[in-house]
Write a protein that holds these residues in place. Structure first.
Motif, PDB file in Angstrom:
ATOM      1  N   PRO A 108      20.234  17.705 134.792  1.00  0.00           N
ATOM      2  CA  PRO A 108      20.646  17.002 133.569  1.00  0.00           C
ATOM      3  C   PRO A 108      19.457  16.719 132.656  1.00  0.00           C
ATOM      4  N   VAL A 109      19.719  16.703 131.358  1.00  0.00           N
ATOM      5  CA  VAL A 109      18.707  16.417 130.348  1.00  0.00           C
ATOM      6  C   VAL A 109      19.022  15.055 129.733  1.00  0.00           C
ATOM      7  N   ASP A 110      18.036  14.171 129.685  1.00  0.00           N
ATOM      8  CA  ASP A 110      18.190  12.865 129.062  1.00  0.00           C
ATOM      9  C   ASP A 110      18.258  13.063 127.549  1.00  0.00           C
ATOM     10  N   GLU A 111      19.352  12.660 126.935  1.00  0.00           N
ATOM     11  CA  GLU A 111      19.560  12.933 125.508  1.00  0.00           C
ATOM     12  C   GLU A 111      18.567  12.205 124.610  1.00  0.00           C
ATOM     13  N   ALA A 112      18.128  11.006 124.991  1.00  0.00           N
ATOM     14  CA  ALA A 112      17.140  10.276 124.189  1.00  0.00           C
ATOM     15  C   ALA A 112      15.793  10.994 124.221  1.00  0.00           C
ATOM     16  N   VAL A 113      15.414  11.489 125.381  1.00  0.00           N
ATOM     17  CA  VAL A 113      14.157  12.236 125.505  1.00  0.00           C
ATOM     18  C   VAL A 113      14.255  13.541 124.712  1.00  0.00           C
ATOM     19  N   LEU A 114      15.392  14.183 124.769  1.00  0.00           N
ATOM     20  CA  LEU A 114      15.589  15.418 124.011  1.00  0.00           C
ATOM     21  C   LEU A 114      15.492  15.159 122.508  1.00  0.00           C
ATOM     22  N   ALA A 115      16.143  14.124 122.026  1.00  0.00           N
ATOM     23  CA  ALA A 115      16.099  13.804 120.596  1.00  0.00           C
ATOM     24  C   ALA A 115      14.658  13.544 120.150  1.00  0.00           C
ATOM     25  N   ALA A 116      13.899  12.819 120.961  1.00  0.00           N
ATOM     26  CA  ALA A 116      12.494  12.548 120.630  1.00  0.00           C
ATOM     27  C   ALA A 116      11.682  13.846 120.635  1.00  0.00           C
ATOM     28  N   SER A 117      11.956  14.709 121.581  1.00  0.00           N
ATOM     29  CA  SER A 117      11.251  15.985 121.683  1.00  0.00           C
ATOM     30  C   SER A 117      11.537  16.875 120.479  1.00  0.00           C
ATOM     31  N   LEU A 118      12.785  16.913 120.051  1.00  0.00           N
ATOM     32  CA  LEU A 118      13.160  17.749 118.907  1.00  0.00           C
ATOM     33  C   LEU A 118      12.600  17.217 117.591  1.00  0.00           C
ATOM     34  N   ALA A 119      12.374  15.901 117.514  1.00  0.00           N
ATOM     35  CA  ALA A 119      11.884  15.295 116.277  1.00  0.00           C
ATOM     36  C   ALA A 119      10.361  15.158 116.243  1.00  0.00           C
ATOM     37  N   ARG A 120       9.693  15.514 117.308  1.00  0.00           N
ATOM     38  CA  ARG A 120       8.256  15.253 117.452  1.00  0.00           C
ATOM     39  C   ARG A 120       7.410  15.931 116.383  1.00  0.00           C
ATOM     40  N   TYR A 121       7.668  17.184 116.070  1.00  0.00           N
ATOM     41  CA  TYR A 121       6.799  17.926 115.153  1.00  0.00           C
ATOM     42  C   TYR A 121       7.553  18.308 113.886  1.00  0.00           C
ATOM     43  N   GLU A 122       6.995  17.912 112.756  1.00  0.00           N
ATOM     44  CA  GLU A 122       7.618  18.231 111.478  1.00  0.00           C
ATOM     45  C   GLU A 122       7.274  19.649 111.033  1.00  0.00           C
ATOM     46  N   TYR A 123       6.068  20.109 111.376  1.00  0.00           N
ATOM     47  CA  TYR A 123       5.602  21.428 110.954  1.00  0.00           C
ATOM     48  C   TYR A 123       5.253  22.271 112.175  1.00  0.00           C
ATOM     49  N   HIS A 124       5.268  23.584 111.977  1.00  0.00           N
ATOM     50  CA  HIS A 124       4.935  24.535 113.035  1.00  0.00           C
ATOM     51  C   HIS A 124       3.816  25.435 112.538  1.00  0.00           C
ATOM     52  N   TYR A 125       2.986  25.900 113.451  1.00  0.00           N
ATOM     53  CA  TYR A 125       1.847  26.741 113.082  1.00  0.00           C
ATOM     54  C   TYR A 125       2.209  28.218 112.965  1.00  0.00           C
ATOM     55  N   GLN A 126       3.231  28.653 113.656  1.00  0.00           N
ATOM     56  CA  GLN A 126       3.551  30.071 113.658  1.00  0.00           C
ATOM     57  C   GLN A 126       5.005  30.296 113.244  1.00  0.00           C
ATOM     58  N   ALA A 127       5.256  31.495 112.764  1.00  0.00           N
ATOM     59  CA  ALA A 127       6.627  31.887 112.437  1.00  0.00           C
ATOM     60  C   ALA A 127       7.366  32.156 113.744  1.00  0.00           C
ATOM     61  N   ALA A 128       8.677  32.016 113.706  1.00  0.00           N
ATOM     62  CA  ALA A 128       9.508  32.275 114.883  1.00  0.00           C
ATOM     63  C   ALA A 128      10.839  32.833 114.397  1.00  0.00           C
ATOM     64  N   ALA A 129      11.808  32.881 115.292  1.00  0.00           N
ATOM     65  CA  ALA A 129      13.116  33.427 114.940  1.00  0.00           C
ATOM     66  C   ALA A 129      13.940  32.457 114.101  1.00  0.00           C
ATOM     67  N   ASP A 130      13.495  31.205 114.000  1.00  0.00           N
ATOM     68  CA  ASP A 130      14.220  30.236 113.173  1.00  0.00           C
ATOM     69  C   ASP A 130      13.723  30.316 111.724  1.00  0.00           C
ATOM     70  N   ALA A 131      14.250  29.472 110.870  1.00  0.00           N
ATOM     71  CA  ALA A 131      13.902  29.527 109.451  1.00  0.00           C
ATOM     72  C   ALA A 131      12.749  28.593 109.078  1.00  0.00           C
ATOM     73  N   ALA A 132      12.137  27.918 110.062  1.00  0.00           N
ATOM     74  CA  ALA A 132      11.054  26.980 109.754  1.00  0.00           C
ATOM     75  C   ALA A 132       9.859  27.712 109.148  1.00  0.00           C
ATOM     76  N   MET A 133       9.343  27.154 108.062  1.00  0.00           N
ATOM     77  CA  MET A 133       8.196  27.747 107.392  1.00  0.00           C
ATOM     78  C   MET A 133       6.913  27.276 108.093  1.00  0.00           C
ATOM     79  N   PRO A 134       6.018  28.199 108.448  1.00  0.00           N
ATOM     80  CA  PRO A 134       4.760  27.790 109.080  1.00  0.00           C
ATOM     81  C   PRO A 134       3.944  26.897 108.151  1.00  0.00           C
ATOM     82  N   VAL A 135       3.172  25.987 108.714  1.00  0.00           N
ATOM     83  CA  VAL A 135       2.431  25.005 107.936  1.00  0.00           C
ATOM     84  C   VAL A 135       1.449  25.672 106.967  1.00  0.00           C
ATOM     85  N   TRP A 136       0.875  26.816 107.344  1.00  0.00           N
ATOM     86  CA  TRP A 136      -0.076  27.471 106.451  1.00  0.00           C
ATOM     87  C   TRP A 136       0.599  27.957 105.177  1.00  0.00           C
ATOM     88  N   LYS A 137       1.884  28.286 105.237  1.00  0.00           N
ATOM     89  CA  LYS A 137       2.601  28.701 104.028  1.00  0.00           C
ATOM     90  C   LYS A 137       2.818  27.507 103.104  1.00  0.00           C
TER      91      LYS A 137
END
Length: 141
Positions: A108-137
C-alpha cells in the motif's frame, strides 16, 4: 487523491493482460504485460489496438520499466500504462514523467506521502515523456 493517481489491479481491466509473446502471436488481445528486459519496441506496430500495457517492476531497483514507458509514450501510445510490482512511493513521480498513469503496487502507498512527493518539485532538469518544460527552457526560452 483519485485524480493524482489511479490504483488498479488486474481485475480493474476487463481483459487480462497477456504476455508479450502471447500478444504478438494473436490478433485480438488489447492488453499486454511486458516483463523486465523485454523490448517494448515490438509493440510499436500495434499501439492503435492496445487499451492497456502493464509493465512489470519486479524489484524497485530495476529501472528498465521506465524506458519501456517512455518508449511507448514517445511513439504515440495513448492507452493506459500501468506500473505493476515493487513500486515505491518515491518512484511514482518519475514513473508519471515517463508516461505511467496507473499503478498496481505490491505494498500500500500512503496517500499523504504520495501527495507530498508529487508536489515536491516545481521544475525538472530534463525533458521526459510528459509535457513538463525543463527548467533550462524557462531560463532561456
Amino acid at each position: 487523491m483519485g485524480d493524482l493517481l489511479r490504483y488498479r489491479t488486474d481485475e480493474a481491466h476487463e481483459e487480462p493482460a497477456v504476455t508479450l509473446d502471447g500478444f504478438l502471436g494473436q490478433s485480438n488481445a488489447t492488453a499486454v504485460r511486458i516483463e523486465a528486459g523485454e523490448d517494448a519496441r515490438a509493440l510499436l506496430p500495434h499501439l492503435d489496438r492496445l487499451a492497456l500495457v502493464e509493465v512489470s517492476f519486479p524489484k524497485f531497483r530495476d529501472g528498465r520499466g521506465y524506458s519501456t514507458g517512455r518508449i511507448l509514450r514517445e511513439a504515440g501510445y495513448t492507452g493506459e500504462l500501468r506500473a505493476q510490482g515493487d513500486v515505491l512511493v518515491d518512484q511514482i513521480p518519475l514513473m508519471r514523467r515517463c508516461g505511467f498513469d496507473s499503478f498496481a503496487p505490491e505494498a500500500p502507498v500512503d496517500e499523504a506521502v504520495l501527495a507530498a512527493s508529487l508536489a515536491r518539485y516545481e521544475y525538472h532538469y530534463q525533458a521526459a515523456a510528459d509535457a513538463a518544460m525543463p527548467v533550462w527552457k524557462h531560463r532561456h526560452g
